[in-house]
Design an enzyme around this catalytic site. Sequence first.
Site, short mmCIF file in Angstrom:
data_model
loop_
_atom_site.label_atom_id
_atom_site.label_comp_id
_atom_site.label_asym_id
_atom_site.label_seq_id
_atom_site.Cartn_x
_atom_site.Cartn_y
_atom_site.Cartn_z
CG HIS A 193 -2.01 -1.00 1.16
ND1 HIS A 193 -3.21 -0.75 0.55
CD2 HIS A 193 -2.07 -2.29 1.62
CE1 HIS A 193 -3.98 -1.84 0.63
NE2 HIS A 193 -3.31 -2.77 1.27
CD GLU A 245 -3.00 2.77 -0.23
OE1 GLU A 245 -3.89 1.94 0.00
OE2 GLU A 245 -2.02 2.54 -0.98
CB SER A 298 -22.11 25.71 12.75
OG SER A 298 -20.93 25.31 12.08
N GLY A 299 -20.17 28.39 12.35
CA GLY A 299 -18.89 28.92 12.78
C GLY A 299 -17.76 27.93 12.62
N GLY A 300 -18.10 26.68 12.26
CA GLY A 300 -17.07 25.70 11.94
C GLY A 300 -16.48 25.97 10.58
CB VAL A 301 -13.25 25.02 9.02
CG1 VAL A 301 -13.33 23.50 8.95
CG2 VAL A 301 -12.39 25.57 7.88
CB SER A 316 -21.03 25.99 8.06
OG SER A 316 -20.50 26.55 9.25
#
Length: 529
Positions: A186, A188, A240-243, A245
């Site tokens: 793998h 990755e 909401s103030g989150g990154v 949204s």
Amino acid sequence: MSICVNSWFDIFKGEMQRYETILILDFGSQYTQLIARKIRECRVYCEIVPFDISIGEIIKRKPKGLIFSGGPAGVYEEKAPHCDKEIFRLGLPILGICYGMQLMTHLLGGKVEKSQHREYGRTTLIVDKKRPLFLNLKSKKLLVWMSHGDKVVKLPPKFVHLAHTSNSPFAAMMDEEGKFFGVQFHPEVAHTQRGKEIIKNFLFNVCNCSGNWTMESFIQSSIKKIRQRVRNRRVICGLSGGVDSSVTALLVHRAIGNKLSCIFVDNGLLRVNEKEEVIKTFCENFHLNLHLVDAQERFLKRLKGVIDPEEKRKIIGEEFIKVFTEEASRIGKTDFLAQGTLYPDVIESVSYKGPSAKIKSHHNVGGLPEVMPLSLIEPLRELFKDEVRLLARKLGLPEEIIWRQPFPGPGLAVRILGEATKERLNILRQADFIVLEEIRKAKFYHRLWQFFAVLLPVKTVGIMGDERTYENVIALRAVTSEDGMTADWAKLPHKILGNISNRIINEVKGVNRVVFDISSKPPSTIEWE
């Protein structure tokens, strides 16, 4: 009422045709998302698609190359996932990883058998031929990550081996024309040495990609498509103030200005100063049209007496929908709903036997599209979290929002084990703020994936001054992780833990004990509920 998802997505997908694309056929590997992340890091656009994607759909998307992911099945099993064999007649470069290599071998006339000695974990790979996957790698020996119980014992006709291990005589292979490649390991995962360079060699030396996938180009194309889609109509967005949204709102605002209305719902389950920070950032700095809704009492009333975490989530989700819908109707006629859906959410709907079963309802509030006659705009649906953060910086968002801690949609209610009352929310809110302050003061903020306080449903005996107390317990949770899929508990210095504990016990009335959670994910989850 239905929502028109395809209209936006089809337009957006059409815009992605401008970028060189790699398609990853998902055969159920737990690492499939990591393949996509590594390719994106190379500035090449990619998409994860079902293993049984039709030939016509592949041709329509015009990819530069294909990657077959790993997977838990054996190629000879009755229900093993197989792609259309005609895929090898398209003339596209193909890289098979683990199960992908075994499937390529099986479909093209080679032989795969159960291995007497399974290979799991780190293994030494011996590179026998450097062309072209292993070009520019100085060492012929690499530590790679293996995870397989079958192995290739006979190569397909006109294939040559490129590398081996002590257990796998054919640990990497290619066809004589240099179109088809397979690796048993793998590349990755972080445990494989020079794995990203191996992937880059496939992208640039085999598929001839140029690397034109950048955040600047993404912003330009997204703004153009949003304008074309919306025109003179209106959009609403739950902020909401989150990154996620926040970036969604700013991107849409860049495109259509005041035709966007954002709704911020104060449900009483927020952390310290969250509402004030949203107002300052988006009203004062970015001048968004922001509607604030104080619904604290509504949510607390609905949560009275509720202890079960899933019931809490359901109640909070339902109430959010009601509040949001009511405010949206007050705003007036609206045609679109902007949401911060990310690519990992999209992948879940196309994954074959994905790596994780549904453990609990999603932490973001869902269901809104089903009750509102709006078309969706999801400009981030092709991005991973780290790409969203890059985009946020390009849009000028402050670092506090860019690196804001992941926070569940139901808020502090699911970090309170037991009933979420106003009194218990205030206790947790104060304790959580102290944790934040001390982590920042110790310069550990960016070294942790997530950290927070949990209020437990037990009380313990303590002594404060000369008095016996019987008060609450706060648990501290701090984890390190790369993507949130797995996580380890953070080895915080004793001094930091001591400072946090002393401050919480001294400053938060109603707490006399602090404990530290030292469990990893799996078997535990990051959140407690």
